[in-house]
Design a protein around this motif. Structure first.
Motif, short mmCIF file in Angstrom:
data_model
loop_
_atom_site.label_atom_id
_atom_site.label_comp_id
_atom_site.label_asym_id
_atom_site.label_seq_id
_atom_site.Cartn_x
_atom_site.Cartn_y
_atom_site.Cartn_z
N HIS A 191 0.83 -1.20 0.00
CA HIS A 191 0.00 0.00 0.00
C HIS A 191 0.87 1.26 0.00
N GLN A 192 1.88 1.29 0.86
CA GLN A 192 2.74 2.48 0.94
C GLN A 192 3.63 2.62 -0.29
N LEU A 193 4.05 1.51 -0.87
CA LEU A 193 4.82 1.57 -2.11
C LEU A 193 3.99 2.19 -3.24
N ARG A 194 2.71 1.89 -3.25
CA ARG A 194 1.82 2.47 -4.26
C ARG A 194 1.80 3.99 -4.14
N VAL A 195 1.74 4.49 -2.92
CA VAL A 195 1.76 5.94 -2.68
C VAL A 195 3.10 6.52 -3.13
N LEU A 196 4.19 5.85 -2.79
CA LEU A 196 5.52 6.32 -3.17
C LEU A 196 5.71 6.31 -4.69
N LYS A 197 5.14 5.30 -5.36
CA LYS A 197 5.21 5.26 -6.83
C LYS A 197 4.44 6.42 -7.45
N GLN A 198 3.26 6.69 -6.92
CA GLN A 198 2.44 7.78 -7.46
C GLN A 198 3.14 9.13 -7.30
N ALA A 199 3.94 9.26 -6.25
CA ALA A 199 4.68 10.51 -6.02
C ALA A 199 6.03 10.51 -6.75
N ASN A 200 6.28 9.47 -7.52
CA ASN A 200 7.52 9.32 -8.27
C ASN A 200 8.76 9.30 -7.38
N LEU A 201 8.62 8.72 -6.19
CA LEU A 201 9.74 8.60 -5.28
C LEU A 201 10.42 7.24 -5.38
N VAL A 202 9.69 6.23 -5.83
CA VAL A 202 10.27 4.91 -6.07
C VAL A 202 9.89 4.45 -7.47
N LYS A 203 10.73 3.59 -8.00
CA LYS A 203 10.44 2.95 -9.28
C LYS A 203 10.61 1.45 -9.08
N PHE A 204 10.19 0.68 -10.05
CA PHE A 204 10.25 -0.76 -9.89
C PHE A 204 10.68 -1.43 -11.19
N ARG A 205 11.16 -2.64 -11.04
CA ARG A 205 11.45 -3.50 -12.19
C ARG A 205 10.97 -4.90 -11.85
N ARG A 206 10.53 -5.60 -12.85
CA ARG A 206 10.01 -6.95 -12.67
C ARG A 206 11.06 -7.95 -13.14
N ASP A 207 11.28 -8.98 -12.32
CA ASP A 207 12.18 -10.07 -12.68
C ASP A 207 11.40 -11.36 -12.44
N GLY A 208 10.77 -11.85 -13.50
CA GLY A 208 9.87 -13.01 -13.36
C GLY A 208 8.65 -12.59 -12.55
N LYS A 209 8.41 -13.28 -11.45
CA LYS A 209 7.26 -12.96 -10.60
C LYS A 209 7.60 -11.95 -9.51
N VAL A 210 8.88 -11.64 -9.37
CA VAL A 210 9.31 -10.76 -8.29
C VAL A 210 9.45 -9.32 -8.81
N VAL A 211 8.94 -8.37 -8.03
CA VAL A 211 9.05 -6.95 -8.36
C VAL A 211 10.04 -6.33 -7.37
N TYR A 212 11.04 -5.65 -7.92
CA TYR A 212 12.06 -4.99 -7.10
C TYR A 212 11.86 -3.48 -7.15
N TYR A 213 12.00 -2.86 -5.99
CA TYR A 213 11.80 -1.41 -5.86
C TYR A 213 13.12 -0.72 -5.54
N THR A 214 13.30 0.45 -6.12
CA THR A 214 14.45 1.31 -5.83
C THR A 214 13.96 2.75 -5.73
N LEU A 215 14.81 3.61 -5.20
CA LEU A 215 14.50 5.03 -5.20
C LEU A 215 14.53 5.54 -6.64
N SER A 216 13.68 6.47 -6.96
CA SER A 216 13.58 6.97 -8.33
C SER A 216 14.87 7.62 -8.81
N ASP A 217 15.49 8.40 -7.94
CA ASP A 217 16.74 9.07 -8.30
C ASP A 217 17.42 9.61 -7.05
#
Length: 115
Positions: A72-98
């Protein structure tokens, strides 16, 4: 209590403040942006992502919280462009946007620690 006996004392300062003030829409967006930092869980997630990308499972374990709460909180952070994600198979990895996210976080931390 401070009471102004005149409507404007330093006209040049008032004029300069008005000229330099960002547009109303920009100020609104900025206020919304800073609201995102108003939640301890989101701050913890940002802190956890400082050094490496993490999946929801790892964030959940690091923060001792449910995966649902983290998601839930990652969704908020994504909407604010503070985190980004990448998918590797079924796993989603999150990092800071910049690096700006780190800068904002660190400036806030320095300010708090100066007290």
């Amino acid at each position: 209590m401070d009471v102004c006996k005149s409507t404007v004392i330093h006209e040049g300062n008032v004029r300069k403040a008005k000229e330099l003030m960002p547009d109303e829409e920009v100020l609104y967006d900025m206020a919304e942006f800073f609201k995102v930092f108003g939640d301890t869980t989101r701050i913890k997630i940002i802190s956890a992502l400082f050094e490496s990308e993490m999946c929801v499972c790892d964030l959940s374990a690091a923060l001792n919280m449910t995966q649902s709460a983290i998601s839930h909180q990652l969704r908020v952070l994504k909407q604010a462009n503070l985190v980004k994600f990448r998918r590797d198979g079924k796993v989603v990895y999150y990092t800071l946007s910049d690096d700006h996210v780190k800068d904002i976080f660190n400036q806030g931390l320095v300010h708090i620690q100066e007290r």
